[in-house]
Design an enzyme around this catalytic site. Structure first.
Site, PDB file in Angstrom:
ATOM      1  CB  SER A  45      35.975  47.732 -33.429  1.00 25.79           C
ATOM      2  OG  SER A  45      36.744  46.780 -34.109  1.00 25.79           O
ATOM      3  CG  ASP A  99      41.708  51.075 -37.604  1.00 26.54           C
ATOM      4  OD1 ASP A  99      42.241  49.954 -37.493  1.00 26.54           O
ATOM      5  OD2 ASP A  99      40.485  51.270 -37.441  1.00 26.54           O
ATOM      6  CG  HIS A 146      40.596  49.951 -34.138  1.00 23.46           C
ATOM      7  ND1 HIS A 146      39.940  49.868 -35.342  1.00 23.46           N
ATOM      8  CD2 HIS A 146      39.988  49.056 -33.326  1.00 23.46           C
ATOM      9  CE1 HIS A 146      38.981  48.963 -35.265  1.00 23.46           C
ATOM     10  NE2 HIS A 146      38.982  48.461 -34.051  1.00 23.46           N
TER      11      HIS A 146
END
Length: 492
Positions: free
Chosen positions: A173, A435, A460
């Site tokens: 991320s 995601d 994710h």
């Protein structure tokens, strides 16, 4: 990511990265949202937290101020001459669970790597300043964080006799972005990077996030996002009539009687409820229980099952059922959907404040670097009522940052890092098709030494989590592919 989990901070602080807008007792916030997680305190006993003397301002030689930055070490797999793996912390507390579990440790065992994890400045216990005033937050940026990493890597290499070792950066991320940018800006310090679910393109308006939410829900059942849209539109209409407020308060288990004084009051409620779906989609079926995540049993399949259950009433009633399900799942008494409470928390500058868990800090970074605002400005998504102006106005409310300043900051970020056109080598970019963040990442290979690994059916940071028997075959293959790349690159 290596903190509470792989998050991407980026929505209102009820988060994130992270960022669901339910009150869990610790921060939740814009963007990289995550579910409630609690660290296993026994891990902290096994893995002693250590402290590194860090510079406050790497870009002002006249400023000699220093502070203590937290990090963790796992030497269990290290073999002399082996590589050094550095897990990069992000917009939340560095979670020691990642020093005991995760794909990167599987790689470390096979490759004889020393494993380090550095907590991001201004998050967790890494407090560079006395408080979170806007004046102090000027020291919070991805550029300062990268300089932290560079200084940490240099000193640790010297102190531990690792100057000739090959260092590999890991992150998911926002820390995935940092892993890529660390290799980009400090290629003499980092030999390779694994940049998972990394948003590389900064953008003020990010309606594509909700477009992916639509497609991800539709992948389970084509009618699911249609029903969600009908429910959201119905709620938006009811919010125009004060006579409905008592029922809405009861339907969604709100903590206090609904009061809509301004458009931002309704926008905050609508975004909060949309967050139930946004959060589940982002982390759908990720193996996050090891890090203390709650609610991992709530999946896209579960939500679409509720939305398709006609016995519960019309789509609006089913939407309310989802909200109550989330309240029960996280053992909350009620849902706080008051923008005034949110404003109070986000402007509290104390380290003891509710938003100090990461919300105030991350939203500041969105206002001064990234944007990433997940608005309803696209017609191709299932929600209503929280347009871009709602998000950008918060930058002014919280930090006195204007819309023009946000736009300029985002443009500077893309100019500095290169956006989708990043020019580097030995960086792999894994992303999941479910995601929503993949829309801002690299999902197609443009250069052989910047490979993309697009994993269909996963969410994710899925490849970062520990493997399990029920993993999709393409997820297993993706983890293996990354390992083969690391093997190859460490020989170069």
């Amino acid at each position: 990511m290596a903190f509470d989990a792989c998050r991407l901070p980026l929505r209102t602080f009820t988060l994130l990265f992270l960022f669901s807008l339910f009150v869990f007792g610790n921060a939740q916030y814009k963007g990289f949202r995550r579910f409630n997680q609690e660290q296993d305190s026994s891990l902290a006993d096994v893995l002693e937290e250590q402290w590194f003397i860090q510079k406050l301002d790497h870009f002002n030689g006249a400023d000699s101020r220093e502070w203590k930055q937290r990090y963790f070490v796992n030497e269990a797999f290290y073999k002399p001459g082996g590589p050094v793996f550095l897990m990069i912390g992000g917009e939340g507390t560095a979670n020691a669970a990642w020093m005991k579990s995760g794909t990167w440790l599987t790689y470390a065992e096979k490759l004889g790597a020393l494993c380090l994890m550095l907590e991001h400045r201004f998050y967790g216990k890494s407090h560079p300043t006395a408080d979170l005033s806007t004046n102090n937050l000027r020291f919070l940026s991805s550029r300062q964080a990268l300089a932290d990493l560079a200084h940490f890597r240099t000193v640790m290499a010297e102190d531990r006799g690792l100057t000739n070792s090959k260092w590999v950066a890991f992150g998911g991320s926002y820390p995935g972005s940092l892993a890529a940018w660390f290799r980009l800006k400090f290629p003499h310090l980092v030999h390779a990077s694994v940049a998972t679910s990394a948003p590389l393109h900064a953008t003020v308006n990010f309606p594509e996030y909700l477009e992916v939410v639509w497609r991800s829900l539709a992948s389970e059942n084509a009618e699911c996002p249609v029903l969600v849209k009908k429910a959201s539109d119905t709620l938006l209409e009811r919010l125009k009539d004060p006579k409905t407020y008592d029922n809405i308060t009861k339907d969604f288990s709100l903590c206090s009687k609904l009061q809509i004084q301004t458009e931002r009051d309704s926008a905050y409620l609508l975004e909060t409820l949309a967050g139930n779906f946004m959060d589940v989609v982002q982390y759908n079926e990720d193996n996050r229980a090891f890090e203390g995540a709650v609610g991992t049993n709530i999946t896209i399949k579960v939500l679409c099952g509720v939305m398709g259950d006609t016995s519960l009433g019309d789509p609006y009633a089913r939407y309310a059922t989802v909200a109550r399900l989330m309240v029960d799942t996280f053992s909350m008494k009620c849902l706080d959907a008051s923008f005034d409470n949110y404003l109070r928390d986000m402007t509290n500058t104390s380290w003891e404040g509710t938003a100090a868990g990461g919300g105030r800090q991350w939203v500041y970074q969105t206002c001064t670097e990234f944007g990433f605002y997940q608005s309803t400005d696209s017609p191709n998504q299932p929600f209503s009522g929280f347009p871009l102006v709602f998000h950008v106005q918060q930058c002014a409310d919280f930090y006195n940052v204007s819309a023009e300043q946000v736009a300029e900051a985002v443009a500077q970020t893309n100019e500095y890092y290169g956006s989708y056109g990043i020019s580097s080598s030995r960086i792999v970019f894994p992303n999941g098709s479910i995601d929503p963040w993949h829309a801002l990442g690299i999902t197609q290979e443009t250069k052989s030494d910047l490979p993309a690994v697009f994993i269909k059916g996963t969410a994710h940071c899925a490849n970062m989590y520990p493997a399990r028997a029920e993993d999709l075959s393409q997820l297993t293959l993706a983890r293996d592919h990354v390992f083969l790349l690391l093997q190859q690159w460490l020989k170069e």
